[in-house]
Design a protein around this motif. Sequence first.
Motif, PDB file in Angstrom:
ATOM      1  N   TYR A 255       0.831  -1.211   0.000  1.00 48.77           N
ATOM      2  CA  TYR A 255       0.000   0.000   0.000  1.00 48.77           C
ATOM      3  C   TYR A 255       0.863   1.258   0.000  1.00 48.77           C
ATOM      4  O   TYR A 255       0.629   2.203  -0.763  1.00 48.77           O
ATOM      5  N   GLU A 256       1.862   1.262   0.860  1.00 50.13           N
ATOM      6  CA  GLU A 256       2.673   2.469   1.047  1.00 50.13           C
ATOM      7  C   GLU A 256       3.555   2.786  -0.151  1.00 50.13           C
ATOM      8  O   GLU A 256       3.983   3.939  -0.321  1.00 50.13           O
ATOM      9  N   LEU A 257       3.837   1.787  -0.993  1.00 49.98           N
ATOM     10  CA  LEU A 257       4.705   2.001  -2.146  1.00 49.98           C
ATOM     11  C   LEU A 257       3.941   2.294  -3.431  1.00 49.98           C
ATOM     12  O   LEU A 257       4.558   2.539  -4.473  1.00 49.98           O
ATOM     13  N   VAL A 258       2.621   2.285  -3.378  1.00 48.19           N
ATOM     14  CA  VAL A 258       1.831   2.627  -4.563  1.00 48.19           C
ATOM     15  C   VAL A 258       2.245   3.983  -5.139  1.00 48.19           C
ATOM     16  O   VAL A 258       2.457   4.117  -6.349  1.00 48.19           O
ATOM     17  N   PRO A 259       2.387   5.040  -4.321  1.00 51.01           N
ATOM     18  CA  PRO A 259       2.759   6.339  -4.901  1.00 51.01           C
ATOM     19  C   PRO A 259       4.140   6.359  -5.543  1.00 51.01           C
ATOM     20  O   PRO A 259       4.455   7.274  -6.317  1.00 51.01           O
ATOM     21  N   HIS A 260       4.970   5.363  -5.220  1.00 54.20           N
ATOM     22  CA  HIS A 260       6.332   5.326  -5.749  1.00 54.20           C
ATOM     23  C   HIS A 260       6.482   4.343  -6.906  1.00 54.20           C
ATOM     24  O   HIS A 260       7.603   4.082  -7.359  1.00 54.20           O
ATOM     25  N   ASN A 261       5.368   3.789  -7.357  1.00 52.98           N
ATOM     26  CA  ASN A 261       5.375   2.879  -8.508  1.00 52.98           C
ATOM     27  C   ASN A 261       6.237   1.635  -8.273  1.00 52.98           C
ATOM     28  O   ASN A 261       6.882   1.115  -9.196  1.00 52.98           O
ATOM     29  N   ILE A 262       6.243   1.149  -7.036  1.00 54.84           N
ATOM     30  CA  ILE A 262       6.986  -0.058  -6.685  1.00 54.84           C
ATOM     31  C   ILE A 262       5.983  -1.142  -6.312  1.00 54.84           C
ATOM     32  O   ILE A 262       5.149  -0.938  -5.432  1.00 54.84           O
ATOM     33  N   ASP A 263       6.052  -2.275  -6.988  1.00 57.01           N
ATOM     34  CA  ASP A 263       5.134  -3.382  -6.733  1.00 57.01           C
ATOM     35  C   ASP A 263       5.680  -4.313  -5.658  1.00 57.01           C
ATOM     36  O   ASP A 263       6.894  -4.498  -5.538  1.00 57.01           O
ATOM     37  N   VAL A 264       4.779  -4.917  -4.909  1.00 55.41           N
ATOM     38  CA  VAL A 264       5.136  -5.901  -3.894  1.00 55.41           C
ATOM     39  C   VAL A 264       4.297  -7.149  -4.128  1.00 55.41           C
ATOM     40  O   VAL A 264       3.071  -7.060  -4.304  1.00 55.41           O
ATOM     41  N   THR A 265       4.944  -8.307  -4.146  1.00 56.13           N
ATOM     42  CA  THR A 265       4.241  -9.580  -4.305  1.00 56.13           C
ATOM     43  C   THR A 265       4.714 -10.558  -3.239  1.00 56.13           C
ATOM     44  O   THR A 265       5.916 -10.732  -3.037  1.00 56.13           O
ATOM     45  N   ILE A 266       3.762 -11.189  -2.584  1.00 56.14           N
ATOM     46  CA  ILE A 266       4.032 -12.201  -1.569  1.00 56.14           C
ATOM     47  C   ILE A 266       3.818 -13.572  -2.199  1.00 56.14           C
ATOM     48  O   ILE A 266       2.720 -13.877  -2.671  1.00 56.14           O
ATOM     49  N   ILE A 267       4.872 -14.375  -2.241  1.00 54.29           N
ATOM     50  CA  ILE A 267       4.789 -15.727  -2.795  1.00 54.29           C
ATOM     51  C   ILE A 267       4.512 -16.692  -1.652  1.00 54.29           C
ATOM     52  O   ILE A 267       5.193 -16.670  -0.623  1.00 54.29           O
ATOM     53  N   GLU A 268       3.524 -17.565  -1.826  1.00 50.43           N
ATOM     54  CA  GLU A 268       3.102 -18.485  -0.775  1.00 50.43           C
ATOM     55  C   GLU A 268       3.289 -19.945  -1.219  1.00 50.43           C
ATOM     56  O   GLU A 268       2.357 -20.596  -1.674  1.00 50.43           O
ATOM     57  N   PRO A 269       4.512 -20.482  -1.063  1.00 48.77           N
ATOM     58  CA  PRO A 269       4.740 -21.872  -1.476  1.00 48.77           C
ATOM     59  C   PRO A 269       4.099 -22.869  -0.522  1.00 48.77           C
ATOM     60  O   PRO A 269       3.952 -22.611   0.679  1.00 48.77           O
ATOM     61  N   GLY A 270       3.750 -24.035  -1.066  1.00 47.95           N
ATOM     62  CA  GLY A 270       3.421 -25.182  -0.237  1.00 47.95           C
ATOM     63  C   GLY A 270       4.713 -25.887   0.129  1.00 47.95           C
ATOM     64  O   GLY A 270       5.795 -25.291   0.114  1.00 47.95           O
ATOM     65  N   GLY A 271       4.650 -27.183   0.449  1.00 54.13           N
ATOM     66  CA  GLY A 271       5.850 -27.925   0.832  1.00 54.13           C
ATOM     67  C   GLY A 271       6.628 -28.401  -0.384  1.00 54.13           C
ATOM     68  O   GLY A 271       6.062 -29.023  -1.285  1.00 54.13           O
ATOM     69  N   TYR A 272       7.930 -28.122  -0.395  1.00 48.81           N
ATOM     70  CA  TYR A 272       8.793 -28.516  -1.506  1.00 48.81           C
ATOM     71  C   TYR A 272      10.037 -29.220  -0.970  1.00 48.81           C
ATOM     72  O   TYR A 272      10.481 -28.938   0.154  1.00 48.81           O
ATOM     73  N   PRO A 273      10.626 -30.119  -1.756  1.00 48.22           N
ATOM     74  CA  PRO A 273      11.791 -30.887  -1.308  1.00 48.22           C
ATOM     75  C   PRO A 273      13.097 -30.099  -1.453  1.00 48.22           C
ATOM     76  O   PRO A 273      13.897 -30.336  -2.355  1.00 48.22           O
ATOM     77  N   THR A 274      13.327 -29.152  -0.560  1.00 42.18           N
ATOM     78  CA  THR A 274      14.565 -28.374  -0.559  1.00 42.18           C
ATOM     79  C   THR A 274      15.377 -28.705   0.695  1.00 42.18           C
ATOM     80  O   THR A 274      14.939 -29.480   1.552  1.00 42.18           O
ATOM     81  N   ARG A 275      16.520 -28.048   0.839  1.00 43.94           N
ATOM     82  CA  ARG A 275      17.371 -28.281   2.008  1.00 43.94           C
ATOM     83  C   ARG A 275      16.778 -27.696   3.287  1.00 43.94           C
ATOM     84  O   ARG A 275      17.352 -27.868   4.372  1.00 43.94           O
ATOM     85  N   VAL A 276      15.645 -27.018   3.186  1.00 40.99           N
ATOM     86  CA  VAL A 276      15.032 -26.461   4.397  1.00 40.99           C
ATOM     87  C   VAL A 276      14.806 -27.555   5.431  1.00 40.99           C
ATOM     88  O   VAL A 276      14.899 -27.318   6.645  1.00 40.99           O
ATOM     89  N   TRP A 277      14.534 -28.786   4.968  1.00 45.25           N
ATOM     90  CA  TRP A 277      14.273 -29.889   5.904  1.00 45.25           C
ATOM     91  C   TRP A 277      15.542 -30.285   6.643  1.00 45.25           C
ATOM     92  O   TRP A 277      15.524 -30.551   7.846  1.00 45.25           O
ATOM     93  N   VAL A 278      16.661 -30.336   5.931  1.00 39.73           N
ATOM     94  CA  VAL A 278      17.938 -30.681   6.552  1.00 39.73           C
ATOM     95  C   VAL A 278      18.325 -29.622   7.575  1.00 39.73           C
ATOM     96  O   VAL A 278      18.678 -29.927   8.724  1.00 39.73           O
ATOM     97  N   ASN A 279      18.259 -28.363   7.155  1.00 39.55           N
ATOM     98  CA  ASN A 279      18.626 -27.268   8.054  1.00 39.55           C
ATOM     99  C   ASN A 279      17.684 -27.185   9.250  1.00 39.55           C
ATOM    100  O   ASN A 279      18.115 -26.904  10.374  1.00 39.55           O
ATOM    101  N   ARG A 280      16.397 -27.430   9.003  1.00 41.74           N
ATOM    102  CA  ARG A 280      15.428 -27.398  10.102  1.00 41.74           C
ATOM    103  C   ARG A 280      15.757 -28.451  11.151  1.00 41.74           C
ATOM    104  O   ARG A 280      15.667 -28.193  12.353  1.00 41.74           O
ATOM    105  N   ASN A 281      16.159 -29.613  10.699  1.00 40.89           N
ATOM    106  CA  ASN A 281      16.509 -30.668  11.647  1.00 40.89           C
ATOM    107  C   ASN A 281      17.730 -30.297  12.488  1.00 40.89           C
ATOM    108  O   ASN A 281      17.812 -30.647  13.672  1.00 40.89           O
TER     109      ASN A 281
END
Length: 331
Positions: A207-233
């Motif tokens: 909202y706050e960046l609308v006047p500055h012509n800057i877009d914001v997008t939130i990406i919402e992934p589901g579960g994927y097979p990355t190293r996040v599982w190794v690091n989380r452990n």
Amino acid sequence: MPTIDRRSLLAGAAATTALAATATRARADAVSASPDLSGKSILITGCSSGFGRVGAEHYARLGAKVFATMRNLPRPEAAELERLARDEDLDITVLELDVLDDEMVARAVAEAERQAGGALDVLVNNAGIGISGPIEVQDMEATRLAFDTNVFGYYRVARAVLPAMRAAGSGQIFAVSSQLGRVIVPYGGHYSANKFAVEAMFEQLAYELVPHNIDVTIIEPGGYPTRVWVNRNIYTSALKDRAAEVHKAGYPEIVARMGTEDGSGRTADVMDIPHAIAEIIAMPPGTRPLRRAVSGSAIPQTEINRVAAATQVAWLGRSERLGPLVRAVHE
């Protein structure tokens, strides 16, 4: 302050239809053609593995100038990425950036802007960690680390790139969140709390960046097979070893499993995320969606996203001061 005119094209029926169609696509691989990212400068955090690593390669292959950042240089992952860039003649520069370090964030962003010749076109906030287990078992060390990395880290880097983007009057910021930024699974530690905070922070920023012509997008992934599982452990096992028995005693079965999670059975294609991000980068400014859910299977947050957007518009949409900002993002 600049006038709010960036999204006036949304008034057209064609643009409105295109935006609605884009918002409903969950799988990025539904795109029939690869977008051209030539001329785009993109800084990504967390490129040693996972979405950050495959994203760096993908955007560069589409023509972008990529600044792939990671902490603890030198490291084998950096050398491997630099070797790949040389072999394929890709414009990838590896920079050291630890999202926990204010000075390192400032240095990396300044160097990327210097090499890009000005403001970055795109920031992909991606670096993050997971520490699972019951909320009560999370000690203050784990709690601070989770919020500092997953929330304050995103904030540090976004804040660092914004002055130049505002001066240029353009830009795009991505925050890689999660399904768990909208829905909650028990025993997930502070991960949902982290991602809920990211969702709120970056929606407000949109909202706050609308006047500055800057877009914001939130990406919402589901579960994927990355190293996040190794690091989380690794993080979770360390927490289990040091957590006080008075707190662990309430959840014996859950605590016994802490540090043993295995994401290897997940088969979703990790390229879904960079495909979605690249597609959104290539969209005309002002038409990019606030949120994009990406998953190999279920997308439980879809209705939450719809209701939240409608609520924001109904609540603030008619406000003389704030209504244009909210409508520009959601309509």
